[in-house]
Design a protein around this motif. Structure first.
Motif: not given
Length: 282
Positions: A45-74
């Motif tokens: 729930v918290n990761l989903s909210r943070l993604r919507k707030e621009g903290w993260f982008t997500t991508r799929r690697v096989g069956r895994e969801t990977v969360y990556s920090l956005t440049p702004h959050m860095l």
């Protein structure tokens, strides 16, 4: 203690995960947060909210969801790290940076944003729209003005010409009595942790929990402490001792905590891992 998921996620990325490519698999971040008794559903729930707030982008690697920090959050993590680990210690030059803003009554959100940004940079509120800092922050005020075009933000130099009046001005801008009390409480709470030999022998999970606890508690001072030059500090001001204690404990717990995070991820954290340990005590 009751851990706040958002804060734990921020601190894990700030101290560890950003040096592991600034990204993490959902399963790995879930395993790390389980150390803090945070359930998997709460993590999602918290990761989903943070993604919507621009903290993260997500991508799929096989069956895994990977969360990556956005440049702004860095950038935010870099700024926060600078505030935590690089303490201001300039000599008092006898002048203040004054920030004055005017905001239309209808733009309350802009006014609140200005307050948060000025507080983050260490300004204290002298009056509802006038904020002061004992440091040279003219460039920061001008940048805040650029970022908030609906407000009129002015940056000025000012001074009283009298050191006692400057000290009185500081007590009007910040609640130094309460801040000093809270620093003393921080020192009393963590002084027993300042032991290199004991900390070096701790298991990784314990080291991570204790290191996260001290950085979480110390981080609360960032919005409150103006890092007054010594000439403006109250007598026996405890801020410097709290900073030294934080740096020592954080450094001592670093190797075991970092190794524990690396083992959870299944790979070594990258070259930046030691930055957290190299706290310059000034």
């Amino acid at each position: 203690m009751q851990w706040k998921p958002r804060a734990v996620i921020l601190d894990l990325f700030g101290d560890y995960l950003r040096y592991a490519g600034s990204e993490v698999k959902l399963a790995d971040i879930t395993a790390l947060l389980a150390v803090f008794d945070i359930e998997a559903a709460t993590v999602r729930v918290n990761l989903s909210r943070l993604r919507k707030e621009g903290w993260f982008t997500t991508r799929r690697v096989g069956r895994e969801t990977v969360y990556s920090l956005t440049p702004h959050m860095l950038e935010i993590l870099d700024d926060g790290r600078e505030r935590i680990f690089r303490r201001r210690d300039e000599a008092w030059e006898g002048r203040w940076t004054m920030a004055i803003y005017q905001v239309p009554e209808s733009e309350r959100a802009v006014r609140e944003q200005l307050r948060k940004q000025l507080a983050w940079h260490g300004f204290g509120q002298l009056s509802p729209s006038t904020w002061m800092s004992p440091h040279d922050l003219m460039a920061e005020v001008r940048q805040i003005g650029i970022e908030n075009p609906l407000a009129k933000v002015d940056a000025l130099w000012c001074g009283t010409g009298n050191i006692q009046e400057d000290r009185d001005l500081a007590t009007r801008c910040w609640d130094l009595d309460q801040l000093g009390h809270d620093y003393e409480h921080f020192i009393q709470s963590y002084c027993t942790l300042d032991n290199q030999a004991v900390n070096a022998a701790k298991d990784g999970k314990t080291a991570l929990l204790e290191r996260m606890r001290i950085i979480g508690d110390y981080r609360r001072f960032l919005f409150r402490d103006p890092y007054l030059p010594r000439d403006l500090q109250p007598e026996n001001w405890p801020s410097g001792e709290a900073y030294r204690l934080f740096g020592a404990v954080h450094r001592q717990l670093g190797p075991a905590a970092t190794d524990f995070v690396s083992s959870t991820l299944g790979h070594e954290i990258g070259p930046g891992r030691e930055v957290a340990a190299e706290v310059g005590i000034r």
